[in-house]
Design a protein around this motif. Structure first.
Motif, PDB file in Angstrom:
ATOM      1  N   HIS A 184       0.857  -1.189   0.000  1.00 37.25           N
ATOM      2  CA  HIS A 184       0.000   0.000   0.000  1.00 37.25           C
ATOM      3  C   HIS A 184       0.887   1.231   0.000  1.00 37.25           C
ATOM      4  CE1 HIS A 184      -3.108   2.791   0.732  1.00 37.25           C
ATOM      5  NE2 HIS A 184      -2.828   2.992   1.985  1.00 37.25           N
ATOM      6  N   ARG A 185       1.079   1.809  -1.205  1.00 35.65           N
ATOM      7  CA  ARG A 185       2.032   2.917  -1.266  1.00 35.65           C
ATOM      8  C   ARG A 185       1.347   4.236  -1.537  1.00 35.65           C
ATOM      9  NH1 ARG A 185       5.564   0.358  -6.214  1.00 35.65           N
ATOM     10  NH2 ARG A 185       3.846  -0.093  -7.572  1.00 35.65           N
ATOM     11  N   ASN A 186       0.093   4.337  -1.156  1.00 35.97           N
ATOM     12  CA  ASN A 186      -0.548   5.643  -0.984  1.00 35.97           C
ATOM     13  C   ASN A 186      -0.684   6.429  -2.270  1.00 35.97           C
ATOM     14  OD1 ASN A 186       2.002   5.678   1.337  1.00 35.97           O
ATOM     15  ND2 ASN A 186       0.016   4.826   1.787  1.00 35.97           N
ATOM     16  N   GLU A 216      -3.326   7.058  -3.966  1.00 35.35           N
ATOM     17  CA  GLU A 216      -4.465   7.971  -3.986  1.00 35.35           C
ATOM     18  C   GLU A 216      -4.179   9.231  -3.187  1.00 35.35           C
ATOM     19  OE1 GLU A 216      -7.975   5.815  -2.827  1.00 35.35           O
ATOM     20  OE2 GLU A 216      -7.827   4.470  -4.525  1.00 35.35           O
ATOM     21  N   LYS A 217      -3.493   9.072  -2.062  1.00 38.71           N
ATOM     22  CA  LYS A 217      -3.179  10.256  -1.243  1.00 38.71           C
ATOM     23  C   LYS A 217      -2.177  11.148  -1.980  1.00 38.71           C
ATOM     24  CE  LYS A 217      -3.192  12.342   2.907  1.00 38.71           C
ATOM     25  NZ  LYS A 217      -4.412  12.749   3.618  1.00 38.71           N
ATOM     26  N   ILE A 218      -1.162  10.538  -2.581  1.00 33.76           N
ATOM     27  CA  ILE A 218      -0.156  11.330  -3.280  1.00 33.76           C
ATOM     28  C   ILE A 218      -0.801  12.057  -4.453  1.00 33.76           C
ATOM     29  CG2 ILE A 218       1.959  11.170  -4.653  1.00 33.76           C
ATOM     30  CD1 ILE A 218       2.830   8.861  -2.863  1.00 33.76           C
ATOM     31  N   GLU A 223      -3.609  13.348  -4.663  1.00 27.88           N
ATOM     32  CA  GLU A 223      -4.339  14.550  -4.260  1.00 27.88           C
ATOM     33  C   GLU A 223      -3.419  15.755  -4.153  1.00 27.88           C
ATOM     34  OE1 GLU A 223      -6.481  13.634  -0.699  1.00 27.88           O
ATOM     35  OE2 GLU A 223      -7.812  12.250  -1.733  1.00 27.88           O
ATOM     36  N   GLU A 275      -0.719  15.989  -6.271  1.00 24.22           N
ATOM     37  CA  GLU A 275      -0.090  16.159  -7.591  1.00 24.22           C
ATOM     38  C   GLU A 275      -1.053  16.860  -8.544  1.00 24.22           C
ATOM     39  OE1 GLU A 275       2.807  15.307  -8.953  1.00 24.22           O
ATOM     40  OE2 GLU A 275       3.732  14.229  -7.293  1.00 24.22           O
ATOM     41  N   TYR A 320       2.342   7.849 -12.112  1.00 22.05           N
ATOM     42  CA  TYR A 320       2.000   6.964 -10.996  1.00 22.05           C
ATOM     43  C   TYR A 320       1.059   5.852 -11.455  1.00 22.05           C
ATOM     44  CZ  TYR A 320       4.118  10.029  -7.524  1.00 22.05           C
ATOM     45  OH  TYR A 320       5.011  10.741  -6.783  1.00 22.05           O
ATOM     46  N   TYR A 370      -9.472  16.864  -6.199  1.00 21.37           N
ATOM     47  CA  TYR A 370      -9.862  16.844  -4.781  1.00 21.37           C
ATOM     48  C   TYR A 370      -9.874  15.414  -4.274  1.00 21.37           C
ATOM     49  CZ  TYR A 370     -12.354  17.624  -0.472  1.00 21.37           C
ATOM     50  OH  TYR A 370     -12.685  17.662   0.852  1.00 21.37           O
ATOM     51  N   ARG A 371     -10.376  14.523  -5.104  1.00 21.63           N
ATOM     52  CA  ARG A 371     -10.370  13.109  -4.727  1.00 21.63           C
ATOM     53  C   ARG A 371     -10.033  12.327  -5.975  1.00 21.63           C
ATOM     54  NH1 ARG A 371      -9.415   8.645  -2.957  1.00 21.63           N
ATOM     55  NH2 ARG A 371     -10.860   7.244  -1.927  1.00 21.63           N
ATOM     56  N   ARG A 380      -9.676   8.390  -7.087  1.00 16.54           N
ATOM     57  CA  ARG A 380      -9.919   7.038  -6.617  1.00 16.54           C
ATOM     58  C   ARG A 380      -9.667   6.066  -7.761  1.00 16.54           C
ATOM     59  NH1 ARG A 380     -10.914   2.518  -3.492  1.00 16.54           N
ATOM     60  NH2 ARG A 380     -12.426   1.213  -4.530  1.00 16.54           N
ATOM     61  N   ARG A 436      -2.479  -0.569  -4.056  1.00 16.18           N
ATOM     62  CA  ARG A 436      -2.220   0.782  -4.537  1.00 16.18           C
ATOM     63  C   ARG A 436      -1.239   1.522  -3.650  1.00 16.18           C
ATOM     64  NH1 ARG A 436      -7.484   1.790  -3.737  1.00 16.18           N
ATOM     65  NH2 ARG A 436      -7.411  -0.352  -3.090  1.00 16.18           N
TER      66      ARG A 436
END
Lengths: 210, 386, 213
Positions: free
Chosen positions: B62-64, B66-68, B70, B72, B80, B343-344, B346, B386
């Motif tokens: 789990h290398r984040n 989705e968070k990254i 947000e 970029e 990615y 903003y999101r 997914r 992910r």
């Protein structure tokens, strides 16, 4: 299939449900349907089982964090200044609670149509974060709801096995929330830039510089 | 290959119905295990050789993403996406580009659509060959089928490299087109590879499809019913192996897929063998699509002239775009608030959702079948976690 | 031993060598890697072992799934915090002499995913690394190059004295702290006995005065 017609059909078949169409202004035109927590399961079951709808396939479940916003309002307040009652304008700042949201993208494998997008919202982000789980209707939501529970902290009532999915069990935070602060491991950044540079500087100033 | 090679095992006592006590062996397969296709773990309870419980454990990769994403820009997330399903980077690029194009209402020029189909189907070819190679490797056919598969895969990777500059992480699509056009002679080279491919498939089939060991180990193993497959949101070759006719290339007709004549191979029994056959047949259909696309590709621009690549800010709104990636339905759900960053962001990962039924398929099977059933799902951990 | 004399003796059919040369020759030509892939780089690692690149030419085709039988750990891919304890444990389970190749940007520093909350910024925070290969992912040729580099390193190691390898030094540790899952992060977040952050010129004030900004 038009979302308006689906909405009126659900309203005719599920008594007491409160639905709201959330418009989408982007060129995709994928509007969504906000459903209430109490009748969510019945609505979902109707969408899956109604013979001409047959949304038998829940493709995607997404968690979204909408933090509370600061709302500034100008309010007229009556005040007594120098013995005279006056109407004064004051700026009041209030913090809205914000909410967490779960979004379900539904398709039909039988009828080959879709998507219909359902949204559910929690009451706030702190402790009233319960939503009904739709896993009993669509099993494809099982892992995805677990992921949302893990990363956003939404508690899905009725989920058969609600545990953290991606992070380890002892982990306490919900890292996809927008106010999450990640652990500081910016000791060594050979080529920092942008956000990483900021974090590296922050680390250095907290460590007292070297 | 022993399932407990790298596993920790412990005994627990289980009350038995006949009054005696049977021992239930709990095995943790993975995260380091030669046939979990990466860092995947299964907590398995065994009654002798029989599987009585299987719980998958995720998150070791789990290398984040989705968070990254947000933080970029929209374009910044494109590289990615290569690393989601790292065997088929171009398919991921396509899905993401499609979602952004829906979000911002971008039209793609015709030549770029053809390039997308060509590279996308080449990706499917190399994914399915290596997928079958890994499946056979899991079955204990150590080396040979995987070597054959990788020999063919390298030919496709050479094409990708001369087109995009990278073997694996192609980063090829842009919103409104493709990054680069074909270099001189590329199309002829690609045609040569595609024309030679059926011969390889024939060879592969002669070697494998009628092989007694392969049939004995795959037929009737890991059966997935139609109803369960639909309920659990299974997509891709796995769904079609169970006999559900649902191919997003046919259903959504995204891109220009309505122009090509191809069939959707379906399985009948929903077992490992059917999934293997569906993949083989899908490759033959991909070759058909490739032949048509390479013949018809028109000249013209490869990028939509009106789309801004830098400083790209779509209007506030949201869009869900999906494609038939080699693993199944790969979707991207984007919410824009009008800023340069989503903003999101997914990702709808086909591999993760396909794993929902892993326990159902493994219950009652032998422990050695777990790795085959897992191999027939064809997961890639970059996408699962992910 | 004098190289000329050795060559001369070789012409006479007499093979002369030193224990050190023989020992290192044996070690460097039978490196058995651990069959262990983490992410994207693992696919390139597999490609390296396949017919086209054929890692077997360098004595390393036997990928062992068990750490007890392996000499070389190729850390191929992103190490997440959830995976890091497993990686360190596997390393601890390997018998000496053992070597580590840190393959790809992620294993070196976290690579493109370094901002991630669950991504370890480099495996060298917990275990010592012998060879680093950059790339995302490194090409098979790069992995072969790392192999040859490692073989050269092994070849040059003296068997006695201060520069002797770890497994011949009773005081050098061969096992390292396995991090534990904490409430917010791994504990410890790094092993100071293995890794100390190198000095980098980043001014805390935020002015552009060093080359790194």
């Amino acid at each position: 299939m038009n979302l308006e017609t689906i909405k009126s059909e659900i309203e005719a078949n599920v008594p007491g449900c409160r639905l709201l169409i959330v418009p989408n202004n982007s060129p995709s035109g994928q509007h969504s349907l906000l459903i209430d927590r109490e009748t969510a399961l019945t609505v979902a079951r109707f969408l899956r089982d109604a013979a001409h709808l047959r949304f038998d396939y829940c493709s995607n479940v997404t968690g979204i964090d909408w933090p509370g916003k600061e709302i500034t309002e100008k309010v007229k307040v009556k005040k007594t200044l120098d013995g005279v009652e006056q109407e004064v304008e004051e700026i009041q700042k209030t913090q809205s609670a914000g909410h967490l949201e779960a979004v379900y993208h539904l398709y039909s494998m039988e009828k080959k149509h879709g998507p219909v997008i359902l949204r559910m919202r929690t009451e706030d982000r702190a402790d009233r974060i319960h939503l009904p789980s739709l896993t009993p209707i669509w099993r494809s939501a099982e892992f995805q709801e677990r992921e949302i529970f893990d990363l956003y902290g939404i508690v899905f009532d009725g989920h058969p096995d609600l545990r953290r999915l991606l992070m380890w069990d002892g982990f306490e935070d919900h890292p996809m929330r927008r106010d999450y602060v990640e652990p500081d491991d910016y000791e060594y950044e050979p080529t920092p830039h942008d956000a990483v540079l900021q974090r590296a500087r922050q680390h250095l100033s907290e460590a007292g510089g070297r | 290959m022993s399932a407990t090679t790298a596993a920790t095992a412990r005994f627990t006592l289980k009350p038995s119905t006949d009054g005696g006590e049977d021992q239930l062996l709990e095995v943790s397969m993975g995260p380091q295990h030669p046939s979990t296709h990466g860092v995947f773990r299964m907590d398995v309870a065994l009654d002798g050789e029989r599987v009585v419980k299987l719980k998958p454990v995720f998150g070791y990769l789990h290398r984040n993403h989705e968070k990254i994403a947000e933080t970029e820009t929209y374009l910044g997330s494109m590289p990615y996406t290569d690393r989601l399903d790292y065997l088929c980077s171009i398919a991921n690029n396509w899905s993401y580009a499609l979602a952004v194009e829906k979000l911002a209402g971008i039209q793609v020029p015709e030549r770029a659509e053809y390039l997308r189909v060509i590279t996308g189907e080449l990706t499917r070819l190399q994914n399915h060959t290596s997928g079958i190679g890994f499946l056979l490797q899991d079955m204990g056919a150590s080396g040979t089928p995987l070597m054959y598969a990788f020999r063919e895969r390298e030919k496709v990777l050479d094409l990708f490299e001369s087109l995009t500059g990278s073997r694996m992480m192609c980063n090829y699509m842009r919103f409104g087109g493709c990054r680069v056009d074909m270099p001189a002679g590329w199309l002829q080279q690609a045609q040569k590879v595609v024309e030679a491919f059926p011969r390889f498939l024939d060879e592969f089939e002669r070697l494998l499809s009628g092989n007694e060991i392969l049939m004995a180990r795959t037929q009737g193993v890991g059966v997935l019913s139609k109803e369960l497959a639909v309920d659990a949101g299974i997509t891709g070759p796995m769904l079609r192996g169970s006999g559900v006719n649902y191919d997003i290339r046919k259903v959504d007709k995204y891109g220009i897929y309505d122009r090509f004549a191809f069939r959707v191979p379906l399985g009948e029994h929903g077992d490992v063998y059917d999934r293997y056959m569906v993949r083989l047949l899908e490759m033959r259909e991909s070759i058909k699509i490739l032949r048509q696309a390479m013949q018809d590709i028109p000249p013209g621009p490869i990028m939509d002239a009106k789309t801004k690549i830098r400083g790209f800010r779509p209007k506030a709104g949201e869009a869900y775009g999906r494609t038939e990636s080699p693993k199944g339905e790969l979707g991207f759900y984007l919410i824009s608030d009008g800023s340069p960053n989503p903003y999101r962001y997914r990702v709808r990962p086909p591999s993760l959702v396909n794993l929902t039924v892993l326990e159902d398929m493994c219950l009652g099977q032998n422990v050695a079948d777990i790795v085959i059933i897992l191999g027939s799902i064809d997961i890639v951990l970059g996408e699962v976690d992910r | 031993m004098d190289e000329k004399l050795k060559a001369e003796l070789g012409k006479q059919g007499i093979f002369a060598t030193t224990l050190q040369e023989l020992y290192n020759w044996g070690r460097k030509n039978s490196l058995w890697p651990l069959n262990f892939g983490l992410a994207c780089c693992a696919i390139e690692m597999i490609a390296t072992t396949m017919a086209r690149y054929d890692l077997a030419r360098f004595g390393a085709e036997v990928f062992r799934p068990s750490p007890r039988q392996a000499d070389l750990m190729i850390v191929a891919g992103t190490i997440t915090k959830k995976m890091a304890p497993q990686v360190v444990r596997l390393y601890n389970q390997m018998a000496e002499p053992k070597y580590v190749i840190s393959m790809g940007a992620c294993a070196i520093s976290g690579g493109p995913f370094k901002q991630g909350y669950n991504v370890l910024k480099g495996i060298d925070r917990y275990i010592p690394v012998d060879v680093y290969i950059p790339g995302c992912p490194p090409r098979p040729e790069a992995l072969i190059d790392a192999f040859i580099t490692l073989q050269k390193q092994i070849d040059e190691q003296p068997l006695t004295g201060a520069g002797r390898p770890r497994h011949l030094n009773a005081d050098a540790p061969s096992e390292f702290v396995v991090p534990q899952f904490g409430a917010h992060d791994l504990e410890p977040p790094q092993n100071p006995g293995v890794w100390r952050p190198p000095l980098v010129n980043i001014s805390p004030a935020g002015k552009n005065e060093s080359g790194n900004d």
